[in-house]
Write an enzyme that holds these catalytic residues in place. Structure first.
Site, PDB file in Angstrom:
ATOM      1  N   GLU A   1       0.848  -1.199   0.000  1.00 34.74           N
ATOM      2  CA  GLU A   1       0.000   0.000   0.000  1.00 34.74           C
ATOM      3  C   GLU A   1       0.878   1.241   0.000  1.00 34.74           C
ATOM      4  OE1 GLU A   1      -2.862   1.468  -0.011  1.00 34.74           O
ATOM      5  OE2 GLU A   1      -4.355   0.486   1.239  1.00 34.74           O
ATOM      6  N   ASP A   2       0.359   2.337  -0.516  1.00 28.38           N
ATOM      7  CA  ASP A   2       1.087   3.606  -0.398  1.00 28.38           C
ATOM      8  C   ASP A   2       1.004   4.145   1.030  1.00 28.38           C
ATOM      9  OD1 ASP A   2      -1.647   4.126  -0.606  1.00 28.38           O
ATOM     10  OD2 ASP A   2      -1.450   5.703  -2.107  1.00 28.38           O
TER      11      ASP A   2
ATOM     12  N   ASP B   1      -4.271   4.964   6.328  1.00 27.17           N
ATOM     13  CA  ASP B   1      -4.801   6.147   7.010  1.00 27.17           C
ATOM     14  C   ASP B   1      -5.838   5.667   8.038  1.00 27.17           C
ATOM     15  OD1 ASP B   1      -5.915   8.586   7.655  1.00 27.17           O
ATOM     16  OD2 ASP B   1      -6.400   9.192   5.629  1.00 27.17           O
TER      17      ASP B   1
ATOM     18  N   PHE C   1      -2.074  15.751   4.865  1.00 28.59           N
ATOM     19  CA  PHE C   1      -2.314  15.105   3.575  1.00 28.59           C
ATOM     20  C   PHE C   1      -1.024  15.149   2.774  1.00 28.59           C
ATOM     21  CE2 PHE C   1      -3.966  14.134  -0.555  1.00 28.59           C
ATOM     22  CZ  PHE C   1      -4.965  13.219  -0.264  1.00 28.59           C
ATOM     23  N   VAL C   2      -0.582  13.990   2.310  1.00 27.00           N
ATOM     24  CA  VAL C   2       0.720  13.903   1.640  1.00 27.00           C
ATOM     25  C   VAL C   2       0.567  13.489   0.181  1.00 27.00           C
ATOM     26  CG1 VAL C   2       2.041  13.449   3.739  1.00 27.00           C
ATOM     27  CG2 VAL C   2       1.047  11.543   2.497  1.00 27.00           C
TER      28      VAL C   2
ATOM     29  N   ARG D   1       1.552  12.484  -8.337  1.00 23.50           N
ATOM     30  CA  ARG D   1       2.057  11.122  -8.095  1.00 23.50           C
ATOM     31  C   ARG D   1       3.517  10.991  -8.496  1.00 23.50           C
ATOM     32  NH1 ARG D   1      -2.302   7.665  -6.980  1.00 23.50           N
ATOM     33  NH2 ARG D   1      -4.244   8.143  -8.053  1.00 23.50           N
TER      34      ARG D   1
HETATM   35  P1  IMP Z   1      -7.687   4.450   4.389  1.00 18.38           P
HETATM   36  O1  IMP Z   1      -8.754   3.493   3.968  1.00 18.38           O
HETATM   37  O2  IMP Z   1      -8.266   5.651   5.105  1.00 18.38           O
HETATM   38  O3  IMP Z   1      -6.579   3.810   5.166  1.00 18.38           O
HETATM   39  O4  IMP Z   1      -7.102   5.089   3.087  1.00 18.38           O
HETATM   40  C1  IMP Z   1      -6.246   4.439   2.257  1.00 18.38           C
HETATM   41  C2  IMP Z   1      -6.116   5.131   0.924  1.00 18.38           C
HETATM   42  O5  IMP Z   1      -6.497   6.514   0.974  1.00 18.38           O
HETATM   43  C3  IMP Z   1      -4.669   5.134   0.518  1.00 18.38           C
HETATM   44  O6  IMP Z   1      -4.337   3.955  -0.176  1.00 18.38           O
HETATM   45  C4  IMP Z   1      -4.569   6.373  -0.330  1.00 18.38           C
HETATM   46  O7  IMP Z   1      -4.905   6.084  -1.653  1.00 18.38           O
HETATM   47  C5  IMP Z   1      -5.603   7.323   0.264  1.00 18.38           C
HETATM   48  N1  IMP Z   1      -4.983   8.284   1.189  1.00 18.38           N
HETATM   49  C6  IMP Z   1      -5.070   8.324   2.533  1.00 18.38           C
HETATM   50  N2  IMP Z   1      -4.342   9.332   3.053  1.00 18.38           N
HETATM   51  C7  IMP Z   1      -3.766   9.943   2.000  1.00 18.38           C
HETATM   52  C8  IMP Z   1      -2.854  11.061   1.870  1.00 18.38           C
HETATM   53  O8  IMP Z   1      -2.418  11.716   2.836  1.00 18.38           O
HETATM   54  N3  IMP Z   1      -2.472  11.362   0.608  1.00 18.38           N
HETATM   55  C9  IMP Z   1      -2.886  10.685  -0.497  1.00 18.38           C
HETATM   56  N4  IMP Z   1      -3.726   9.651  -0.421  1.00 18.38           N
HETATM   57  C10 IMP Z   1      -4.164   9.274   0.819  1.00 18.38           C
END
Ligand code: IMP
Length: 175
Positions: free
Chosen positions: A98-99, A102, A151-152, A164
């Site tokens: 995963e990138d 969050d 936010f990154v 990206r």
């Molecule tokens: P989660 O379900 O909230 O953990 O979100 C996961 C996905 O949200 C990641 O795979 C990202 O694609 C996107 N995401 C969450 N935080 C960020 C951020 O700070 N920058 C860019 N994408 C984010």
């Protein structure tokens, strides 16, 4: 081009160094085993390419795409698999790449889905871990850097499908 208002958090050199460390850990943990690497599109593609080229392992690579984020910075809280794996993971060791984790909701949803296919194991490797923002309970087995609630973008991460390609990781100014 990087906007002046973006703040550099991790340089390309730092990312490469940390990626090599993670790849060494993973290579050691899966020594002698064949690993299925599952990248979560789109954000994983840069980090995943960095990781796999540093692994000392025999790997199979595939991707999934999950619709969970709309445009902008907020999670929708919903999760749908919009691109599925093309391979069978029954009895295989799987590493999800995963990138960023969050809220953890995307990952929790994906792991649930993968577990139903009876893999031998499922672990997670994320470039970034926003530990402050968890809503779902998920274990991130390997992560590059912890980040605060900002936010990154860059290194595969986007804001409305932009940035990206930035080589480093940057924090956007608060809204
Ligand atoms: P989660 O379900 O909230 O953990 O979100 C996961 C996905 O949200 C990641 O795979 C990202 O694609 C996107 N995401 C969450 N935080 C960020 C951020 O700070 N920058 C860019 N994408 C984010």
């Amino acid at each position: 081009m990087t906007p002046d208002t973006f703040k550099l958090l991790f340089s390309r050199d730092q990312i490469e160094q940390r990626t090599r460390e993670l790849a060494a850990l993973i290579s050691n943990d899966y020594h002698g085993r064949h690993l299925v690497i599952v990248g979560v599109l789109k954000g994983c593609f840069v980090f995943m390419a960095d990781v796999i080229r540093n692994l000392d392992l025999d790997v199979t690579v595939d991707f999934v795409q999950i619709a969970s984020y709309g445009a902008g910075r907020e999670s929708s809280g919903e999760c749908t698999l919009v691109k599925d794996l093309g391979i069978d993971i029954r009895g295989r060791d799987v590493l999800v790449v995963e990138d960023i984790v969050d809220t953890g909701e995307t990952l929790a949803c994906l792991i649930d889905e993968l577990q139903q296919r009876s893999p031998a194991s499922v672990r997670v490797c994320a470039l970034l871990d926003k530990q402050c923002c968890r809503r779902a309970e998920v274990k991130v087995d390997y992560f590059g850097f912890a980040v605060e609630d900002v936010f990154v973008v860059g290194c595969g991460l986007d804001y409305d499908e932009r940035y990206r390609a930035l080589p480093g990781i940057y924090a956007l100014p608060p809204e």
